[in-house]
Design a protein around this motif. Structure first.
Motif, PDB file in Angstrom:
ATOM      1  N   PHE A 180     135.901  53.312   2.463  1.00  0.00           N
ATOM      2  CA  PHE A 180     136.588  54.056   1.460  1.00  0.00           C
ATOM      3  C   PHE A 180     135.464  54.517   0.677  1.00  0.00           C
ATOM      4  N   MET A 181     134.991  55.813   0.525  1.00  0.00           N
ATOM      5  CA  MET A 181     134.057  56.488  -0.449  1.00  0.00           C
ATOM      6  C   MET A 181     134.459  56.550  -1.852  1.00  0.00           C
ATOM      7  N   GLY A 182     134.221  55.478  -2.702  1.00  0.00           N
ATOM      8  CA  GLY A 182     134.579  55.563  -3.936  1.00  0.00           C
ATOM      9  C   GLY A 182     133.498  56.731  -4.902  1.00  0.00           C
ATOM     10  N   ARG A 183     133.706  57.854  -4.892  1.00  0.00           N
ATOM     11  CA  ARG A 183     133.065  58.894  -5.304  1.00  0.00           C
ATOM     12  C   ARG A 183     132.836  58.726  -6.702  1.00  0.00           C
ATOM     13  N   GLY A 184     133.709  58.370  -7.523  1.00  0.00           N
ATOM     14  CA  GLY A 184     133.365  58.248  -8.921  1.00  0.00           C
ATOM     15  C   GLY A 184     132.338  57.215  -9.244  1.00  0.00           C
ATOM     16  N   ASP A 185     132.360  56.058  -8.908  1.00  0.00           N
ATOM     17  CA  ASP A 185     131.463  54.952  -9.291  1.00  0.00           C
ATOM     18  C   ASP A 185     130.274  55.222  -8.530  1.00  0.00           C
ATOM     19  N   LEU A 186     130.364  55.946  -7.192  1.00  0.00           N
ATOM     20  CA  LEU A 186     129.115  56.398  -6.641  1.00  0.00           C
ATOM     21  C   LEU A 186     128.325  57.191  -7.273  1.00  0.00           C
ATOM     22  N   GLY A 187     128.838  58.274  -7.830  1.00  0.00           N
ATOM     23  CA  GLY A 187     128.140  59.375  -8.763  1.00  0.00           C
ATOM     24  C   GLY A 187     127.532  58.620  -9.949  1.00  0.00           C
ATOM     25  N   LEU A 188     128.179  57.764 -10.390  1.00  0.00           N
ATOM     26  CA  LEU A 188     127.616  57.017 -11.756  1.00  0.00           C
ATOM     27  C   LEU A 188     126.448  56.298 -11.469  1.00  0.00           C
ATOM     28  N   SER A 189     126.667  55.512 -10.091  1.00  0.00           N
ATOM     29  CA  SER A 189     125.491  54.611  -9.682  1.00  0.00           C
ATOM     30  C   SER A 189     124.292  55.574  -9.371  1.00  0.00           C
ATOM     31  N   LEU A 190     124.554  56.588  -8.882  1.00  0.00           N
ATOM     32  CA  LEU A 190     123.325  57.422  -8.492  1.00  0.00           C
ATOM     33  C   LEU A 190     122.607  58.070  -9.733  1.00  0.00           C
ATOM     34  N   SER A 191     123.660  58.196 -10.610  1.00  0.00           N
ATOM     35  CA  SER A 191     122.935  58.789 -11.961  1.00  0.00           C
ATOM     36  C   SER A 191     122.145  57.814 -12.721  1.00  0.00           C
ATOM     37  N   ASN A 192     122.360  56.591 -12.352  1.00  0.00           N
ATOM     38  CA  ASN A 192     121.707  55.521 -13.115  1.00  0.00           C
ATOM     39  C   ASN A 192     120.341  55.075 -12.159  1.00  0.00           C
ATOM     40  N   VAL A 193     120.220  55.582 -11.054  1.00  0.00           N
ATOM     41  CA  VAL A 193     119.004  55.378 -10.152  1.00  0.00           C
ATOM     42  C   VAL A 193     117.579  55.781 -10.846  1.00  0.00           C
ATOM     43  N   GLN A 194     116.473  55.037 -11.147  1.00  0.00           N
ATOM     44  CA  GLN A 194     115.270  55.470 -11.579  1.00  0.00           C
ATOM     45  C   GLN A 194     114.340  56.005 -10.641  1.00  0.00           C
ATOM     46  N   GLY A 195     114.067  57.182 -10.473  1.00  0.00           N
ATOM     47  CA  GLY A 195     113.347  57.908  -9.688  1.00  0.00           C
ATOM     48  C   GLY A 195     114.346  58.851  -8.696  1.00  0.00           C
ATOM     49  N   ALA A 196     113.780  59.047  -7.746  1.00  0.00           N
ATOM     50  CA  ALA A 196     114.187  60.151  -6.812  1.00  0.00           C
ATOM     51  C   ALA A 196     115.580  59.301  -6.219  1.00  0.00           C
ATOM     52  N   ALA A 197     116.789  60.125  -5.976  1.00  0.00           N
ATOM     53  CA  ALA A 197     118.066  59.739  -5.630  1.00  0.00           C
ATOM     54  C   ALA A 197     118.923  60.864  -5.035  1.00  0.00           C
TER      55      ALA A 197
END
Length: 267
Positions: A180-197
């Motif tokens: 299951f692609m949890g796109r809400g949390d995934l978008g949030l997680s990606l926004s917190n990545v330091q550097g390229a994502a």
């Protein structure tokens, strides 16, 4: 409401693996009534959302009993991804579970093991999930174990940047039926990545390609089945599509009637 004969909820996993299109919804109000409504109008499954709602075990049991009574497959999105949580939901009659934040192959392996008897580590117990012993037939307890394993359906949620990085290893694990692609949390997680994502769209494509490339099933949620988002999910390969939640349906319906009321009173 559908008038066709309803499939047995215990055939859900067979239908899922056959890539039948399946519709469900998250249920957040802790009680059986929403389950009864969704089941009565023909939804294939309901997902009782323990993770983000105040369900107790007793309330979850009532919701799962309502699912059985109204011919829909009852699932639980567990709040704690551990062996005890998965065991209790399956013993209480869930067709399967959805586990949040699966970020590694080891975690996927553990989940699959906790959910199954043969080749796994699920504790032996016969309660509502086994019709209180009624499903222990001519095949004895080993036959019951095999039958239960064939029914139990496991969803792993991919909703972290870490999971996207390890997606090929995660989808290679046996025993996870759908991702299951949890796109809400995934978008949030990606926004917190330091550097390229990757962007969210890039991450979704990477996950979808890996899941489908491994011959596994892809699932997602959409706010509205008539939206561009729903079509995008279908086009990316999703066959198990959930729509909103009971709270969302109630709010949308109430807002609609509020608008009608205001128009009526101005007329």
């Amino acid at each position: 409401m559908t008038s066709a004969p309803r499939p047995d909820p215990r055939d859900f996993r067979k239908r899922l693996l056959a890539r039948e299109p399946l519709i469900g919804s998250f249920l957040k109000f802790p009680g059986p009534q929403a389950t009864e409504i969704f089941g009565s109008i023909g939804y294939d499954f309901v997902m009782l959302d323990e993770e983000h709602s105040p369900w107790t075990r007793d309330q979850l049991g009532m919701g799962l009993l309502a699912a059985k009574a109204y011919g829909t497959a009852g699932f639980v999105r567990v709040s704690r991804p551990d062996a005890a949580s998965i065991l209790s939901m399956l013993d209480d009659g869930a067709i399967g579970v959805m586990v949040p934040h699966v970020t590694s192959a080891q975690k996927a392996h553990d989940i699959a093991s906790w959910a199954r008897y043969k080749g796994g580590t699920r504790g032996s117990g016969v309660s509502r999930g086994g019709d209180y012993g009624g499903r222990v037939g001519a095949g004895g307890i080993d036959g019951y174990y095999a039958d239960s394993d064939a029914i139990t359906t496991v969803f792993a949620m991919i909703e972290d940047a870490e999971a996207v990085e390890q997606i090929d290893e995660i989808v290679a694990v046996d025993g996870i039926d759908a991702y299951f692609m949890g796109r809400g949390d995934l978008g949030l997680s990606l926004s917190n990545v330091q550097g390229a994502a990757p962007t969210l769209d890039e991450a979704v494509k990477k996950v979808a390609d890996a899941v489908l490339g491994a011959g596994k099933i892809l699932a997602a949620v959409t706010p509205n089945m008539t939206s561009d988002d729903a079509k995008a999910m279908k086009d990316v390969g999703v066959t198990v599509l959930m729509v909103g939640s009971d709270q969302g349906f109630m709010r949308a319906g109430a807002l609609g009637q509020l608008g009608h009321f205001e128009t009526l009173m101005k007329g």
